[in-house]
Motif scaffolding. Structure first.
Motif, PDB file in Angstrom:
ATOM      1  N   ASN A   1      30.507  42.680  43.307  1.00 43.42           N
ATOM      2  CA  ASN A   1      31.268  41.477  42.950  1.00 43.42           C
ATOM      3  C   ASN A   1      30.588  40.219  43.471  1.00 43.42           C
ATOM      4  O   ASN A   1      30.515  39.207  42.774  1.00 43.42           O
ATOM      5  CB  ASN A   1      32.698  41.569  43.490  1.00 43.42           C
ATOM      6  N   SER A   2      30.078  40.280  44.693  1.00 45.35           N
ATOM      7  CA  SER A   2      29.378  39.135  45.283  1.00 45.35           C
ATOM      8  C   SER A   2      28.102  38.818  44.514  1.00 45.35           C
ATOM      9  O   SER A   2      27.791  37.648  44.262  1.00 45.35           O
ATOM     10  CB  SER A   2      29.041  39.407  46.752  1.00 45.35           C
TER      11      SER A   2
ATOM     12  N   ASP B   1      32.318  45.494  46.881  1.00 47.44           N
ATOM     13  CA  ASP B   1      32.327  44.088  47.277  1.00 47.44           C
ATOM     14  C   ASP B   1      30.965  43.449  47.010  1.00 47.44           C
ATOM     15  O   ASP B   1      30.871  42.319  46.527  1.00 47.44           O
ATOM     16  CB  ASP B   1      32.708  43.942  48.756  1.00 47.44           C
ATOM     17  N   CYS B   2      29.923  44.185  47.307  1.00 45.91           N
ATOM     18  CA  CYS B   2      28.557  43.687  47.106  1.00 45.91           C
ATOM     19  C   CYS B   2      28.299  43.406  45.628  1.00 45.91           C
ATOM     20  O   CYS B   2      27.718  42.375  45.275  1.00 45.91           O
ATOM     21  CB  CYS B   2      27.570  44.708  47.659  1.00 45.91           C
TER      22      CYS B   2
ATOM     23  N   LEU C   1      27.247  35.358  42.578  1.00 48.84           N
ATOM     24  CA  LEU C   1      26.069  34.568  42.937  1.00 48.84           C
ATOM     25  C   LEU C   1      25.108  34.384  41.764  1.00 48.84           C
ATOM     26  O   LEU C   1      24.078  33.727  41.905  1.00 48.84           O
ATOM     27  CB  LEU C   1      25.333  35.213  44.114  1.00 48.84           C
TER      28      LEU C   1
ATOM     29  N   ARG D   1      34.670  41.624  54.217  1.00 54.09           N
ATOM     30  CA  ARG D   1      34.621  40.162  54.200  1.00 54.09           C
ATOM     31  C   ARG D   1      33.209  39.728  54.543  1.00 54.09           C
ATOM     32  O   ARG D   1      32.394  40.521  55.028  1.00 54.09           O
ATOM     33  CB  ARG D   1      35.614  39.567  55.199  1.00 54.09           C
ATOM     34  N   GLU D   2      32.923  38.444  54.315  1.00 50.56           N
ATOM     35  CA  GLU D   2      31.625  37.902  54.696  1.00 50.56           C
ATOM     36  C   GLU D   2      31.517  37.897  56.220  1.00 50.56           C
ATOM     37  O   GLU D   2      32.505  37.665  56.929  1.00 50.56           O
ATOM     38  CB  GLU D   2      31.454  36.489  54.136  1.00 50.56           C
TER      39      GLU D   2
ATOM     40  N   GLY E   1      28.070  41.328  53.994  1.00 45.39           N
ATOM     41  CA  GLY E   1      29.480  41.661  54.111  1.00 45.39           C
ATOM     42  C   GLY E   1      29.668  42.704  55.190  1.00 45.39           C
ATOM     43  O   GLY E   1      28.763  43.511  55.454  1.00 45.39           O
TER      44      GLY E   1
ATOM     45  N   ARG F   1      23.855  37.170  50.962  1.00 46.16           N
ATOM     46  CA  ARG F   1      25.194  37.423  51.500  1.00 46.16           C
ATOM     47  C   ARG F   1      25.131  38.689  52.332  1.00 46.16           C
ATOM     48  O   ARG F   1      24.414  39.628  52.009  1.00 46.16           O
ATOM     49  CB  ARG F   1      26.219  37.597  50.387  1.00 46.16           C
TER      50      ARG F   1
END
Length: 164
Positions: free
Chosen positions: A107-108, A104-105, A112, A8-9, A54, A52
């Motif tokens: 996808n983020s 996750d990174c 962005l 999560r963030e 995470g 970001r």
């Protein structure tokens, strides 16, 4: 793969654990180019400056096990290329946390608006990271001989990229 770990963030309450993990990797001297450890103040500013961050969280213990930072690799006409760094606590390695963080990174980064992920300096001897990146579709662009300095001497670094 441990399904009890989520990414999560980060929140401000995560910063002390993030600093501890980051500094552990810096002090190991085998993966990050940084030589200086983060303090609470410098760490707070450093993480806030990223596009970001995470964290990998153990849902049972609420313990932070690892983290990533995501930011532009360059500016202006090259600002669509992202860069990231990953850190997993030594006690949590081998649990596939790195894979969860990288996924996750990616996808983020895409969310962005980044178009490419580039890793400028993956230490050639970091076989676990290299295998993970290659399994996730990263392409090895090339190797820079002696691009990373450790206490034991110079080691090659590899440049990787992946279109998002």
């Amino acid at each position: 793969m441990n399904t009890n770990i989520t990414v999560r963030e980060y929140t401000e309450s995560d910063i002390p654990a993030m600093i501890d993990i980051w500094n552990e990797v810096v002090l190991e001297g085998m993966a990050f180019p940084q030589e200086e450890c983060l303090t609470h103040e410098s760490g707070k500013k450093f993480f806030a400056a990223q596009s970001r961050c995470g964290v990998a969280l153990d849902n049972e213990s609420s313990k932070i096990l690892g983290l990533y930072i995501l930011h532009p690799n360059n500016v202006g006409r090259c600002g669509h290329i992202a860069n990231a760094s990953y850190a997993v606590s030594s006690e949590s390695r081998g649990l596939h946390i790195g894979e969860k963080l990288v996924c996750d990174c990616l996808n983020s980064a895409k969310a962005l608006g980044f178009k490419i992920m580039q890793f400028n300096a993956v230490v050639a001897g970091n076989i676990h990271a290299r295998r993970l990146y290659e399994r996730l579709g990263f392409n090895l662009l090339g190797t820079i001989p002696g691009g990373f300095h450790t206490d034991l001497g110079f080691e090659d670094i590899c440049v990787y990229y992946k279109t998002l």
